[in-house]
Design a protein around this motif. Structure first.
Motif, PDB file in Angstrom:
ATOM      1  N   GLY A  79       0.809  -1.210   0.000  1.00 18.46           N
ATOM      2  CA  GLY A  79       0.000   0.000   0.000  1.00 18.46           C
ATOM      3  C   GLY A  79       0.846   1.266   0.000  1.00 18.46           C
ATOM      4  O   GLY A  79       0.395   2.318  -0.422  1.00 18.46           O
ATOM      5  N   GLY A  80       2.058   1.170   0.451  1.00 15.35           N
ATOM      6  CA  GLY A  80       2.895   2.373   0.514  1.00 15.35           C
ATOM      7  C   GLY A  80       4.351   2.012   0.729  1.00 15.35           C
ATOM      8  O   GLY A  80       4.718   0.833   0.786  1.00 15.35           O
ATOM      9  N   VAL A  81       5.151   3.056   0.853  1.00 16.37           N
ATOM     10  CA  VAL A  81       6.597   2.864   0.959  1.00 16.37           C
ATOM     11  C   VAL A  81       6.975   2.077   2.219  1.00 16.37           C
ATOM     12  O   VAL A  81       7.835   1.187   2.177  1.00 16.37           O
ATOM     13  N   VAL A 107      14.019   5.326  -8.241  1.00 11.79           N
ATOM     14  CA  VAL A 107      13.051   4.738  -7.326  1.00 11.79           C
ATOM     15  C   VAL A 107      13.583   4.693  -5.889  1.00 11.79           C
ATOM     16  O   VAL A 107      12.817   4.789  -4.926  1.00 11.79           O
ATOM     17  N   PHE A 108      14.902   4.609  -5.720  1.00 18.47           N
ATOM     18  CA  PHE A 108      15.440   4.490  -4.366  1.00 18.47           C
ATOM     19  C   PHE A 108      15.437   5.823  -3.611  1.00 18.47           C
ATOM     20  O   PHE A 108      15.679   5.855  -2.412  1.00 18.47           O
ATOM     21  N   GLU A 109      15.138   6.896  -4.334  1.00 20.12           N
ATOM     22  CA  GLU A 109      14.956   8.166  -3.633  1.00 20.12           C
ATOM     23  C   GLU A 109      13.655   8.144  -2.845  1.00 20.12           C
ATOM     24  O   GLU A 109      13.569   8.662  -1.738  1.00 20.12           O
ATOM     25  N   SER A 110      12.636   7.525  -3.431  1.00 21.61           N
ATOM     26  CA  SER A 110      11.362   7.475  -2.698  1.00 21.61           C
ATOM     27  C   SER A 110      11.230   6.202  -1.854  1.00 21.61           C
ATOM     28  O   SER A 110      10.408   6.140  -0.953  1.00 21.61           O
ATOM     29  N   THR A 150      16.502  -3.868  -7.832  1.00 24.58           N
ATOM     30  CA  THR A 150      16.430  -2.873  -8.912  1.00 24.58           C
ATOM     31  C   THR A 150      15.023  -2.286  -8.962  1.00 24.58           C
ATOM     32  O   THR A 150      14.096  -2.835  -8.361  1.00 24.58           O
ATOM     33  N   GLY A 151      14.906  -1.198  -9.678  1.00 28.28           N
ATOM     34  CA  GLY A 151      13.590  -0.712 -10.031  1.00 28.28           C
ATOM     35  C   GLY A 151      13.153  -1.414 -11.308  1.00 28.28           C
ATOM     36  O   GLY A 151      13.762  -2.406 -11.735  1.00 28.28           O
TER      37      GLY A 151
END
Ligand code: SF4
Lengths: 254, 481
Positions: A79-81, A107-110, A150-151
């Motif tokens: 549902g979220g980070v 993606v790893f920033e968020s 990975t993203g």
């Protein structure tokens, strides 16, 4: 050092093909529709794909999760980070992974996996070669890592695939050398079909280059489930040369 | 010389039919692959499947009809991406190209992912002779390289081997404890090859498709060895028959749908990798050089004959083997060359010459199952008959004895095709296999380079100076296992 062209000259080879076909040197009489490379048309096509995907996103996301699971992914819908980080951390804990490789992607920033993994004593490091260690050291470290994250540049609902375009920051090896691969898929990465993907890539290709001579990027990789073989008595074994276990973390929102 | 392949098919199929382990392996594989293929088709529905086949067929028809045009486009775009294209008229030229690249670049170790063209060229021996260590990395190819044999199926090269035979092979050749545990055997291969991937100077791959528009090489695999071969070494050499080109990236979609489903019933393979040139300057990794070797090696002979041209549409899925009553009885090795089964019976005479593969067009019941299974709708039975006609005619003009079988089969086309195939199956199989036996003759070692590995695998093992398996034993005894 570069090897020059060896073999027979192109013109000679093509002439013999022509001769076998009984034709002269001429392009196909009618333009071949799938080679359409008019930028306006390609842009419109891509926009149509994007609109449809946006409209159907909830369905596509569900389809992606279901298909991916059928093709061998462990699918974690988050549902979220926070939930995503919990999943990654508990996976690393279960595996006892002390070294976790990851790509250097947006993606790893968020989704800050480094800090979360550090909390349980796992060292998460970006597999980039320009560091002081150099290529061989990075490869050795990759070979010793218990997990690679990975993203996804794209995720295809039709096939349950994650598509990555290796480039700066994204080593080709992070998703294939460690025994476990985790791919983090965001809603904006999702596409419907193979045709969607190729329509978008064709636009990129023809837009980037001068005179329609664009750059595809050196590699495009579809990943669909774990590495497997059925070469002995058609019995399926996973984890031959690539990961034995793959996890798709499907973020419902960032 | 002309009779060599003839005699080989006969003797080999005779032996194969008596080999109970082979029969079992063939039954399991045939029904397995074909069963999952049918399920995969049912899942998308027959209508959709027919639509895909039609699309794929049209793409191939168009491309092959303008093959020169698309090869030129391909070359331009590979070069634009920083890669190099080499054209080879025959096997000797192709081998010389790869061996020259290896020499210029000081290559000592090569890892290979599966390439049928490389089997066709006999490339490994050429590289080994110049002192290069070559490692097959696909598990099936690894097994047969270790056994010093050749592939017996287009997608499952070691299909003819039972787990017990592989266990025996590993125990004898690698010095590991005998284990029939398939997971354990795969683990042994992984451990053995992992280091090779990272050490190799050159990776060699085949190509399932070449995309002219973007200059890309596409390989689809399940094990991950293809990804490693194309990513880790500093040089990547792709080998492809010239018919592998498709025009647009958009055209790839339908083939990615058809090929895995037709091959193993998988909806998609674990990996699809598209390689476009060497690594770019700021890429993290990837080869510094990318070479694409495009091979004719007899294909223009198939191109030239409008009746045989469609054999170049083949995407090597193996579906026609899995449904073929003859292949299912005799297995791949009996066909005596790289490409077995119904499509092999057309491609082999085309590539090595009709004279060297005389019996192959007769190795069929003309039941039509291959045509129905083919994802690009290749009409294999029609081409087999065409070849039989050609043979019958040339035999007449050469004043040679034409067997009654040849004549009957060639002339009986209409009857055979209009009859329920099952009724004729038993008789025709018996005929195709037994009639030529009268000509008898044991396989002798042939001087023909193209088939020598096949005959050697069966009855003339020639010990290499320091064989591949010796090297493996050394590797494994170094530990790391
Ligand atoms: S002829 Fe058709 S069925 Fe046979 S291998 Fe080729 S593509 Fe597959």
């Amino acid at each position: 050092m570069s090897t020059g062209n060896i073999g027979i000259p192109t013109a000679e080879f093509l002439a013999s093909v022509r001769e076998a076909l009984g034709r002269t040197d001429e392009p196909p009489a009618d333009p071949y529709a799938p080679l359409q490379d008019d930028l306006a048309a390609l842009t419109e096509q891509a926009a149509t794909v994007r609109e449809r995907v946006a409209r159907e996103l909830p369905d596509l996301s569900r389809q992606l999760g279901e298909t991916a699971a059928l093709r061998g992914w462990n699918v974690a819908r988050c549902g979220g980070v926070e939930e995503a980080l919990d999943y990654v951390v508990s996976l690393a804990t279960q595996l006892g992974a002390t070294s976790v490789a990851r790509s250097e992607q947006e993606v790893f920033e968020s989704v800050p996996v480094d800090a979360a993994l550090a909390g349980v004593g796992a060292m998460c490091w970006p597999a980039v070669y320009d560091g002081p260690e150099g290529r061989e050291a990075v490869r050795r470290r990759l070979a010793e890592s218990g997990m690679g994250i990975t993203g996804a540049d794209y995720a295809i609902a039709e096939t349950g695939s994650v598509v990555v375009l290796p480039r700066q920051g994204l080593s080709r090896l992070v998703s294939v050398v460690p025994p476990v691969h985790v791919a983090i898929v965001r809603p904006q990465d999702i596409l419907g079909t193979l045709d969607d993907l190729f329509a978008l890539r064709r636009l990129e290709f023809h837009r980037d280059g001068a005179q329609g001579n664009g750059d595809m990027g050196s590699y495009l990789n579809f990943i669909t489930g774990p590495s497997r073989t059925a070469d002995i008595e058609q019995t399926i074994v996973v984890g031959v040369h690539g990961p034995r276990e793959v996890h798709m973390v499907l973020l419902d929102e960032e | 010389m002309a009779e060599v392949a003839t005699r080989e098919f006969v003797a080999a199929s005779q032996a194969a039919v008596r080999d109970e382990q082979l029969r079992q392996a063939l039954r399991r594989a045939g029904s397995g692959f074909d069963g999952t293929r049918r399920e995969a088709i049912a899942e998308v529905t027959e209508d959709v499947w027919e639509d895909w086949r039609q699309q794929a067929r049209s793409i191939k028809e168009h491309t092959i009809a303008h093959l020169d045009y698309y090869l030129a486009m391909l070359e331009r775009n590979v070069q634009a991406a920083g890669g190099q294209v080499h054209f080879a008229r025959d096997a000797a030229q192709a081998n010389a190209i790869v061996s020259e690249i290896a020499r210029q670049q000081g290559v000592r170790t090569v890892t290979k992912s599966k390439s049928m063209v490389s089997e066709e060229l006999g490339l490994n021996h050429v590289l080994e002779e110049q002192g290069v260590d070559v490692f097959e990395t696909d598990l099936g190819e690894y097994i047969i390289q270790l056994a010093e044999e050749t592939p017996s199926h287009l997608v499952a090269p070691a299909l003819h081997k039972t787990r017990g035979q592989v266990a025996q092979l590993f125990a004898e050749q690698l010095g590991v404890p005998y284990s029939e545990d398939i997971e354990e055997m795969a683990r042994i291969a992984r451990v053995a090859l992992r280091q090779k991937f990272l050490e190799a100077d050159m990776g060699i791959s085949g190509a399932n498709f070449l995309v002219a528009e973007t200059g890309s090489l596409v390989i689809i695999t399940n094990e991950g060895n293809g990804r490693l071969c194309t990513s880790a070494p500093r040089i990547h050499v792709g080998l492809a028959g010239m018919e592998k080109v498709i025009p647009s990236l958009q055209d790839l979609a339908v083939f990615l749908r058809l090929l895995p489903r037709s091959a193993t019933g998988q909806r998609i393979t674990s990996y699809m990798s598209m390689v476009t040139g060497p690594r770019r300057a700021d890429d993290e990794d990837g080869p510094e050089e990318f070479h694409l070797v495009i091979v004719d090696n007899g294909r223009s002979r198939l191109l030239r004959d409008p009746a045989l041209r469609e054999s170049l549409y083949c995407i090597r899925c193996g579906a026609c083997l899995n449904v073929c009553p003859i292949y299912q009885r005799v297995g791949g090795h009996a066909y005596g060359w790289v490409y077995p089964g119904p499509i092999g019976s057309i491609v082999t005479p085309g590539l090595v010459g009709v004279a060297q593969a005389k019996d192959l067009p007769n190795a069929s019941t003309l039941c039509g199952a291959c045509r129905d299974a083919c994802p690009v709708q290749i009409n294999i039975p029609r081409m087999l008959l065409h070849l039989r006609h050609q043979q019958a005619e040339s035999d007449d003009t050469n004043q040679r004895t034409v067997s009654d079988t040849d004549k009957a089969l060639a002339q009986g086309f209409a009857t055979v095709m209009s009859s329920p195939w099952l009724l004729r199956l038993g008789r025709l199989v018996g005929r195709a296999l037994s009639a030529p036996l009268a000509r008898s003759g044991k396989i002798r070692q042939t001087r023909l380079p193209l088939v020598s590995r096949w005959t050697r695998a069966r009855d003339l093992p020639v010990p290499a100076e320091r064989s591949f398996r010796d090297r493996w034993r050394d590797e494994l005894s170094k530990g790391g296992n």
